[in-house]
Motif scaffolding. Sequence first.
Motif, PDB file in Angstrom:
ATOM      1  N   TRP A   9      47.335  38.821  39.043  1.00 32.96           N
ATOM      2  CA  TRP A   9      47.561  40.395  39.713  1.00 32.96           C
ATOM      3  C   TRP A   9      46.440  41.030  39.298  1.00 32.96           C
ATOM      4  CZ3 TRP A   9      47.241  44.776  38.899  1.00 32.96           C
ATOM      5  CH2 TRP A   9      47.720  45.665  39.844  1.00 32.96           C
ATOM      6  N   LEU A  10      46.242  40.930  38.295  1.00 33.38           N
ATOM      7  CA  LEU A  10      44.929  41.292  37.690  1.00 33.38           C
ATOM      8  C   LEU A  10      43.521  41.259  37.708  1.00 33.38           C
ATOM      9  CD1 LEU A  10      45.831  42.186  33.949  1.00 33.38           C
ATOM     10  CD2 LEU A  10      46.031  43.831  35.467  1.00 33.38           C
ATOM     11  N   LEU A  11      43.147  40.026  38.539  1.00 36.60           N
ATOM     12  CA  LEU A  11      42.069  39.054  38.979  1.00 36.60           C
ATOM     13  C   LEU A  11      41.691  39.441  40.371  1.00 36.60           C
ATOM     14  CD1 LEU A  11      42.278  36.040  36.846  1.00 36.60           C
ATOM     15  CD2 LEU A  11      40.688  37.870  36.708  1.00 36.60           C
TER      16      LEU A  11
ATOM     17  N   ALA B  51      39.292  43.000  44.019  1.00 31.39           N
ATOM     18  CA  ALA B  51      39.613  44.041  45.547  1.00 31.39           C
ATOM     19  C   ALA B  51      37.803  45.263  45.801  1.00 31.39           C
ATOM     20  CB  ALA B  51      40.568  44.764  45.047  1.00 31.39           C
ATOM     21  N   LYS B  52      37.416  45.084  44.744  1.00 25.06           N
ATOM     22  CA  LYS B  52      35.797  45.458  45.052  1.00 25.06           C
ATOM     23  C   LYS B  52      34.594  44.599  45.093  1.00 25.06           C
ATOM     24  CE  LYS B  52      37.510  50.226  42.853  1.00 25.06           C
ATOM     25  NZ  LYS B  52      37.269  51.038  41.205  1.00 25.06           N
ATOM     26  N   GLU B  53      34.023  45.426  45.822  1.00 26.72           N
ATOM     27  CA  GLU B  53      32.776  44.104  45.970  1.00 26.72           C
ATOM     28  C   GLU B  53      31.900  44.008  44.496  1.00 26.72           C
ATOM     29  OE1 GLU B  53      30.340  41.171  47.942  1.00 26.72           O
ATOM     30  OE2 GLU B  53      32.700  41.879  48.672  1.00 26.72           O
TER      31      GLU B  53
ATOM     32  N   PRO C 223      30.452  43.185  41.216  1.00 19.56           N
ATOM     33  CA  PRO C 223      30.573  41.124  40.614  1.00 19.56           C
ATOM     34  C   PRO C 223      31.960  41.900  39.021  1.00 19.56           C
ATOM     35  CG  PRO C 223      28.768  42.070  39.846  1.00 19.56           C
ATOM     36  CD  PRO C 223      28.679  42.908  41.818  1.00 19.56           C
ATOM     37  N   PHE C 224      32.403  41.294  38.295  1.00 17.94           N
ATOM     38  CA  PHE C 224      33.321  41.555  37.444  1.00 17.94           C
ATOM     39  C   PHE C 224      33.142  39.977  36.557  1.00 17.94           C
ATOM     40  CE2 PHE C 224      36.383  39.898  39.814  1.00 17.94           C
ATOM     41  CZ  PHE C 224      37.181  38.662  38.911  1.00 17.94           C
ATOM     42  N   ARG C 225      33.378  39.951  35.349  1.00 16.88           N
ATOM     43  CA  ARG C 225      33.059  39.861  34.378  1.00 16.88           C
ATOM     44  C   ARG C 225      34.120  39.056  33.520  1.00 16.88           C
ATOM     45  NH1 ARG C 225      28.210  37.207  31.349  1.00 16.88           N
ATOM     46  NH2 ARG C 225      26.878  38.140  33.559  1.00 16.88           N
ATOM     47  N   VAL C 226      35.186  37.722  33.060  1.00 17.86           N
ATOM     48  CA  VAL C 226      35.936  37.645  32.205  1.00 17.86           C
ATOM     49  C   VAL C 226      35.271  36.926  30.580  1.00 17.86           C
ATOM     50  CG1 VAL C 226      38.282  36.496  32.157  1.00 17.86           C
ATOM     51  CG2 VAL C 226      37.845  37.374  34.416  1.00 17.86           C
ATOM     52  N   LEU C 227      36.394  37.634  29.933  1.00 18.47           N
ATOM     53  CA  LEU C 227      36.037  36.970  28.758  1.00 18.47           C
ATOM     54  C   LEU C 227      37.430  36.486  27.932  1.00 18.47           C
ATOM     55  CD1 LEU C 227      34.437  36.318  25.881  1.00 18.47           C
ATOM     56  CD2 LEU C 227      35.411  38.789  24.846  1.00 18.47           C
TER      57      LEU C 227
ATOM     58  N   GLY D 158      38.648  29.739  38.670  1.00 24.13           N
ATOM     59  CA  GLY D 158      39.361  29.342  40.558  1.00 24.13           C
ATOM     60  C   GLY D 158      39.445  30.843  41.051  1.00 24.13           C
ATOM     61  N   LEU D 159      39.466  31.894  41.040  1.00 22.54           N
ATOM     62  CA  LEU D 159      39.377  33.123  41.701  1.00 22.54           C
ATOM     63  C   LEU D 159      37.821  34.046  41.544  1.00 22.54           C
ATOM     64  CD1 LEU D 159      43.120  34.173  40.473  1.00 22.54           C
ATOM     65  CD2 LEU D 159      42.231  33.336  42.558  1.00 22.54           C
ATOM     66  N   LEU D 160      37.035  32.823  40.969  1.00 21.24           N
ATOM     67  CA  LEU D 160      35.904  33.652  40.371  1.00 21.24           C
ATOM     68  C   LEU D 160      35.067  33.846  42.070  1.00 21.24           C
ATOM     69  CD1 LEU D 160      34.171  32.369  37.200  1.00 21.24           C
ATOM     70  CD2 LEU D 160      35.584  34.679  37.200  1.00 21.24           C
ATOM     71  N   ARG D 161      34.468  34.673  42.930  1.00 21.99           N
ATOM     72  CA  ARG D 161      33.407  34.922  43.478  1.00 21.99           C
ATOM     73  C   ARG D 161      32.853  34.701  43.587  1.00 21.99           C
ATOM     74  NH1 ARG D 161      34.715  41.054  44.817  1.00 21.99           N
ATOM     75  NH2 ARG D 161      34.270  40.805  42.217  1.00 21.99           N
ATOM     76  N   PRO D 162      31.662  34.385  44.332  1.00 24.08           N
ATOM     77  CA  PRO D 162      30.145  34.000  43.713  1.00 24.08           C
ATOM     78  C   PRO D 162      28.877  34.924  42.802  1.00 24.08           C
ATOM     79  CG  PRO D 162      30.759  33.001  46.160  1.00 24.08           C
ATOM     80  CD  PRO D 162      31.959  34.124  45.615  1.00 24.08           C
TER      81      PRO D 162
END
Length: 276
Positions: free
Chosen positions: A23-25, A30-32, A34-38, A101-105
């Motif tokens: 859900w958090l991802l 929802a916003k275009e 980019p984001f990063r996950v640690l 699996g949920l990362l966008r380009p």
Amino acid sequence: MNYRHAFHAGNFADCMKHALLVWLLRALAAKEKPFRVLDTHAGIGSYDLSEASEAERTGEWRRGIGRLLSVEDGPLADYVALVHAAGAQARYPGSPALVAGLLRPQDHLLACELHPDDAATLRAAFRRDPQVAVHHRDGWEALKALTPFPEKRGLVLVDPPFEREGEFERLAQGIALVSRRFRGAVQACWYPIKHRAPVRAFHTALQESGVRDLVAAEFWLREPTDPQRLNGCGLLVANPPWRFEAEGGAILAALLEKLGDGEPGQGWAMTRIAEE
């Protein structure tokens, strides 16, 4: 260094943590921008659920993801669909696999694992994925070394094994550190609930630290009174996205419906620990 998550993969605590993580991802995506996950304690990426596996030796997954595999709609459907995509009943995706699996380009994952064999397995799993960087390093040290993110937004997932004394204290200190260094980060930090005293002390330490905007999502299958058993678990979320309390609560309620068996003392809670 002794903890190996393969014995516990797909149990009720994984289901709770990963359903909320998905859900958090989705909220970040929802916003275009980019984001990063640690992911500070990443494990090996995915886990074998076959008859010869460590997970089958404990059988914990059968009371966890094993009870959810038929879900096709409602608050758990997105999470369960991702598990199926990873090969449910043969493989269970850990947090790095779910995140990847949920990362966008335009998005990236930093996955840290201290156990040398597990780090090697994780690196092999993502060797062809340019969006995933695997670090053989201590996750607590990574909180300072790898934040803030160049994207200025993202999620820090802290999921320690709680096999050493002082993990609650380290977790509270880590949340405060990231909050100071990277205020815009969403932090999702898992913790066990065996009995209530350590959890109360953890929440109090966070309140006294001055960190703002904290919500504790908690789920338990037994009354938390036995310090020798994992009776439940929590996910402390700092800087939660809009509607996390309402929609995360719906996820917890759906989990209780599927994983609970009506015993007295089972339940869930979504509690605001510190205001915005």
